[in-house]
Design a protein around this motif. Structure first.
Motif, PDB file in Angstrom:
ATOM      1  N   TYR A   1       0.815  -1.188   0.160  1.00 26.11           N
ATOM      2  CA  TYR A   1      -0.239   0.065  -0.071  1.00 26.11           C
ATOM      3  C   TYR A   1       0.785   1.474   0.048  1.00 26.11           C
ATOM      4  O   TYR A   1       1.933   1.334   0.838  1.00 26.11           O
ATOM      5  CB  TYR A   1      -0.683  -0.126   1.184  1.00 26.11           C
ATOM      6  N   PHE A   2       0.456   2.220  -0.921  1.00 23.89           N
ATOM      7  CA  PHE A   2       1.392   3.446  -0.714  1.00 23.89           C
ATOM      8  C   PHE A   2       0.219   4.548  -1.105  1.00 23.89           C
ATOM      9  O   PHE A   2      -0.548   4.635  -1.379  1.00 23.89           O
ATOM     10  CB  PHE A   2       2.283   3.572  -2.102  1.00 23.89           C
ATOM     11  N   GLU A   3       0.782   5.820  -0.526  1.00 26.94           N
ATOM     12  CA  GLU A   3       0.120   7.024  -0.411  1.00 26.94           C
ATOM     13  C   GLU A   3       0.943   8.318  -1.292  1.00 26.94           C
ATOM     14  O   GLU A   3       2.193   7.969  -1.141  1.00 26.94           O
ATOM     15  CB  GLU A   3      -0.548   7.557   0.811  1.00 26.94           C
ATOM     16  N   GLU A   4       0.375   8.967  -1.889  1.00 26.36           N
ATOM     17  CA  GLU A   4       0.957  10.061  -2.427  1.00 26.36           C
ATOM     18  C   GLU A   4       0.216  11.319  -2.690  1.00 26.36           C
ATOM     19  O   GLU A   4      -1.185  11.327  -2.653  1.00 26.36           O
ATOM     20  CB  GLU A   4       1.642   9.830  -3.859  1.00 26.36           C
ATOM     21  N   ALA A   5       0.990  12.429  -2.663  1.00 30.66           N
ATOM     22  CA  ALA A   5       0.359  13.867  -2.926  1.00 30.66           C
ATOM     23  C   ALA A   5       1.318  14.781  -3.548  1.00 30.66           C
ATOM     24  O   ALA A   5       2.517  14.573  -3.118  1.00 30.66           O
ATOM     25  CB  ALA A   5       0.125  14.092  -1.497  1.00 30.66           C
ATOM     26  N   GLY A   6       1.065  15.631  -3.982  1.00 30.60           N
ATOM     27  CA  GLY A   6       1.635  16.487  -5.013  1.00 30.60           C
ATOM     28  C   GLY A   6       2.121  16.185  -6.022  1.00 30.60           C
ATOM     29  O   GLY A   6       2.034  15.205  -6.688  1.00 30.60           O
ATOM     30  N   GLN A   7       3.205  17.124  -6.653  1.00 30.30           N
ATOM     31  CA  GLN A   7       3.576  16.965  -7.861  1.00 30.30           C
ATOM     32  C   GLN A   7       5.043  17.751  -8.018  1.00 30.30           C
ATOM     33  O   GLN A   7       5.455  18.427  -7.171  1.00 30.30           O
ATOM     34  CB  GLN A   7       3.089  17.597  -9.010  1.00 30.30           C
ATOM     35  N   GLY A   8       5.983  17.152  -8.669  1.00 32.84           N
ATOM     36  CA  GLY A   8       7.272  17.562  -9.099  1.00 32.84           C
ATOM     37  C   GLY A   8       8.397  16.718  -8.546  1.00 32.84           C
ATOM     38  O   GLY A   8       8.211  15.275  -8.801  1.00 32.84           O
ATOM     39  N   ARG A   9       9.358  17.069  -7.894  1.00 32.63           N
ATOM     40  CA  ARG A   9      10.554  16.189  -7.456  1.00 32.63           C
ATOM     41  C   ARG A   9       9.822  15.076  -6.608  1.00 32.63           C
ATOM     42  O   ARG A   9       9.148  15.323  -5.565  1.00 32.63           O
ATOM     43  CB  ARG A   9      11.509  17.148  -6.740  1.00 32.63           C
ATOM     44  N   PRO A  10      10.255  13.802  -6.914  1.00 33.23           N
ATOM     45  CA  PRO A  10       9.707  12.724  -6.240  1.00 33.23           C
ATOM     46  C   PRO A  10      10.357  12.844  -4.807  1.00 33.23           C
ATOM     47  O   PRO A  10      11.709  12.683  -4.828  1.00 33.23           O
ATOM     48  CB  PRO A  10      10.073  11.471  -6.741  1.00 33.23           C
ATOM     49  N   VAL A  11       9.699  12.500  -3.740  1.00 31.43           N
ATOM     50  CA  VAL A  11      10.313  12.451  -2.142  1.00 31.43           C
ATOM     51  C   VAL A  11       9.828  11.028  -1.833  1.00 31.43           C
ATOM     52  O   VAL A  11       8.508  11.111  -1.343  1.00 31.43           O
ATOM     53  CB  VAL A  11       9.981  13.491  -1.415  1.00 31.43           C
ATOM     54  N   LEU A  12      10.506  10.072  -1.649  1.00 30.54           N
ATOM     55  CA  LEU A  12      10.109   8.754  -1.130  1.00 30.54           C
ATOM     56  C   LEU A  12      10.232   8.657   0.340  1.00 30.54           C
ATOM     57  O   LEU A  12      11.323   8.812   1.008  1.00 30.54           O
ATOM     58  CB  LEU A  12      10.830   7.581  -1.820  1.00 30.54           C
ATOM     59  N   CYS A  13       9.241   8.620   1.159  1.00 33.09           N
ATOM     60  CA  CYS A  13       9.217   8.615   2.964  1.00 33.09           C
ATOM     61  C   CYS A  13       9.150   7.249   3.453  1.00 33.09           C
ATOM     62  O   CYS A  13       8.100   6.542   2.996  1.00 33.09           O
ATOM     63  CB  CYS A  13       8.194   9.572   3.391  1.00 33.09           C
ATOM     64  N   LEU A  14       9.892   7.007   4.371  1.00 31.29           N
ATOM     65  CA  LEU A  14       9.881   5.775   4.943  1.00 31.29           C
ATOM     66  C   LEU A  14       9.507   6.067   6.444  1.00 31.29           C
ATOM     67  O   LEU A  14      10.098   6.689   7.064  1.00 31.29           O
ATOM     68  CB  LEU A  14      11.436   4.887   4.952  1.00 31.29           C
TER      69      LEU A  14
END
Length: 283
Positions: A23-36
């Motif tokens: 399962y993953f969530e995302e929000a926003g646009q532009g530079r990808p930032v992967l959060c752990l």
């Protein structure tokens, strides 16, 4: 009434030769930032930053639940095995998610065990990322507690985990967010916190790899809270000093779960960290 901009979906990848539905969530646009997320928790820890329009205006924030955590179910046959997270499986999972989502050299932002694996990836797979934000991260911190207490028949593992967590939350944290953070650990699956802490407190392989990190190619910024007993400012400084070119920020009024326990206090430090990372499309 309001609807948050965060969207959630599922991604199936292969890890250790078997499928993992993540399962993953995302929000926003532009530079990808992967959060752990941290040990024993899940992606909900990042919800405040993923709802911050100042961040999401130029950053595609992505966070996922590791298998066994949150909405990511354990693999088939989990009832016949003991969950013990390893560095190898953790790295393989992160890389599989990056490939599966088509993230092009994202910034990797991880907290606690997520910060530890961020530094491992900085040493072993720097080409896959544009920069690293290691939050509450150190080279190695052996347990000052018995991790088996988090998976016993005569104790509630979630409440035991929350008890340990409570000692690592700053007294400056808003009461609501303190308890929201503790609730995530109370909900953790049986043995999951213990399995994560096995990785966190027993794998010291990063120590010898710190010198391999090239901050000239991928910047590394460490952030640590003054009220963190699990990764103290001294631990973080020792680690940063061992990485040529790494930078460090100490948060005087925060603890081990800053993005969750005190999001307003953490925001300025995270924004500063993002400014230290390459812009979208930079090589």
């Amino acid at each position: 009434m309001s609807i948050e901009p965060i969207t959630g979906r599922y991604l199936t990848v292969s890890v250790e030769g078997a499928p993992r539905r993540i399962y993953f969530e995302e929000a926003g646009q532009g530079r990808p930032v992967l959060c752990l997320h941290t040990a024993g928790a899940d992606t909900r820890q990042w919800r405040h930053l993923m709802n911050d329009t100042g961040i999401t205006a130029t950053n595609r924030m992505v966070a996922f639940d590791l298998p066994w955590h949150g909405k990511s179910l354990p693999p088939e046959g989990f009832e016949t095995e003991e969950y013990l997270l390893t560095t190898e499986a953790y790295i393989e999972t992160v890389l599989a998610v990056i490939e599966g989502l088509g993230l092009e050299r994202p910034v990797l932002a991880g907290c606690s065990m997520g910060g530890r694996i961020a530094l491992q990836l900085a040493a072993l797979h720097p080409d896959k990322f544009s920069g690293f934000i290691a939050i509450e991260a150190s080279d190695f911190q052996p347990a000052w507690y018995d991790i088996d207490w988090f998976h016993r028949p005569d104790a509630h593992g979630g409440e035991m985990g929350a008890a340990l967590v409570s000692a690592n939350i700053s007294p400056f944290a808003p009461n609501t967010e303190r308890w929201n953070t503790l609730w995530m650990f109370m909900q953790s699956g049986p043995g999951v916190f213990r399995g994560d802490l096995s990785f966190y407190t027993k794998d010291d392989s990063l120590i010898a790899r710190l010198g391999d990190i090239d901050t000239g190619k991928t910047p590394v910024h460490l952030i640590v809270g003054a009220y963190d007993l699990t990764c103290t400012p001294e631990d973080a400084k020792r680690t940063a000093d061992a990485i040529d070119g790494a930078t460090l920020a100490v948060m005087d009024e925060l603890g081990h779960f800053p993005m969750s326990e005190h999001p307003e206090g953490f925001l300025q430090f995270f924004v500063d960290a993002l400014k230290r990372m390459p812009a979208a499309g930079a090589k």
